[in-house]
Design a protein around this motif. Sequence first.
Motif, PDB file in Angstrom:
ATOM      1  N   LYS A 267       0.812  -1.225   0.000  1.00 36.53           N
ATOM      2  CA  LYS A 267       0.000   0.000   0.000  1.00 36.53           C
ATOM      3  C   LYS A 267       0.841   1.270   0.000  1.00 36.53           C
ATOM      4  O   LYS A 267       0.823   2.038  -0.947  1.00 36.53           O
ATOM      5  CB  LYS A 267      -0.958   0.003   1.197  1.00 36.53           C
ATOM      6  N   HIS A 268       1.602   1.486   1.081  1.00 32.74           N
ATOM      7  CA  HIS A 268       2.307   2.769   1.204  1.00 32.74           C
ATOM      8  C   HIS A 268       3.727   2.726   0.634  1.00 32.74           C
ATOM      9  O   HIS A 268       4.199   3.681   0.038  1.00 32.74           O
ATOM     10  CB  HIS A 268       2.359   3.187   2.676  1.00 32.74           C
ATOM     11  N   GLY A 269       4.420   1.627   0.876  1.00 28.75           N
ATOM     12  CA  GLY A 269       5.813   1.541   0.433  1.00 28.75           C
ATOM     13  C   GLY A 269       6.706   2.541   1.136  1.00 28.75           C
ATOM     14  O   GLY A 269       7.673   3.038   0.552  1.00 28.75           O
ATOM     15  N   SER A 270       6.408   2.865   2.395  1.00 30.68           N
ATOM     16  CA  SER A 270       7.180   3.888   3.107  1.00 30.68           C
ATOM     17  C   SER A 270       8.373   3.278   3.828  1.00 30.68           C
ATOM     18  O   SER A 270       8.406   2.088   4.130  1.00 30.68           O
ATOM     19  CB  SER A 270       6.274   4.596   4.130  1.00 30.68           C
ATOM     20  N   LYS A 271       9.351   4.125   4.104  1.00 26.28           N
ATOM     21  CA  LYS A 271      10.546   3.726   4.858  1.00 26.28           C
ATOM     22  C   LYS A 271      10.807   4.778   5.928  1.00 26.28           C
ATOM     23  O   LYS A 271      10.561   5.960   5.719  1.00 26.28           O
ATOM     24  CB  LYS A 271      11.773   3.623   3.946  1.00 26.28           C
TER      25      LYS A 271
END
Length: 228
Positions: A77-81
């Motif tokens: 969904k977000h692919g955040s780090k």
Amino acid sequence: MFAVMKTGGKQYKVQAGDVLRIERIAADAGEKVQFNEILMVGNTIGTPTVAGAGVQADVIDQIKGEKLIHFVKRRRKHGSKRTKGHRQKLTLVRITEILEKGADKSGVKEAVGTGSVSAAALAALKPASNKPVKAAPAKKAKAEAKPAAKPAKKAAAKPAATGADDLKKLSGVGPALEKKLHEAGVTTFAQIAGWSAEDIADMDGKLSFKGRIEREGWVDQAKELAKG
């Protein structure tokens, strides 16, 4: 002689002359403290602790541990780090003496862990916890002699009930998160408004807020709410 003591949720096997790094305690460099939670002294095993036993130590310094890097990656969904660092607050102590008996009468300051509460706040809480016990007989005596003492009791109780702010006004804070903050000693907007980046990382790691403090902007919100 050796002893096994417990502090900061950890157990240590110690003897005189040992230098330890333990979870931070409320003491200044140069002070002498005493650990009273002793699980074993020599061949004596506690049930769970040994009555009257203690370990005395000199506080060398208040230090920080090695920096730990915490990396979080959300693939779906977000692919955040997100990467953040943390340095645990520690106290460096040198063991000076192991007491098999009489530790409860030594008069040496007890080593108390600070947890999420500062040493200044912890010291301020001690007189408050002792006052009601000592003042109760005096208040009863005054109440019997003078009925006017009853309103004084009610006036003393009001700050304790109204001293805490409604932390649910912060974005994303519900009853459950408010309870966690109260258990960590955070009850007012002024406390949150004064948090530094290190305080935020420390609280975020201990209470598993997962970056919520910075993401929701609690510090800025608290500053505005504290003014109002």
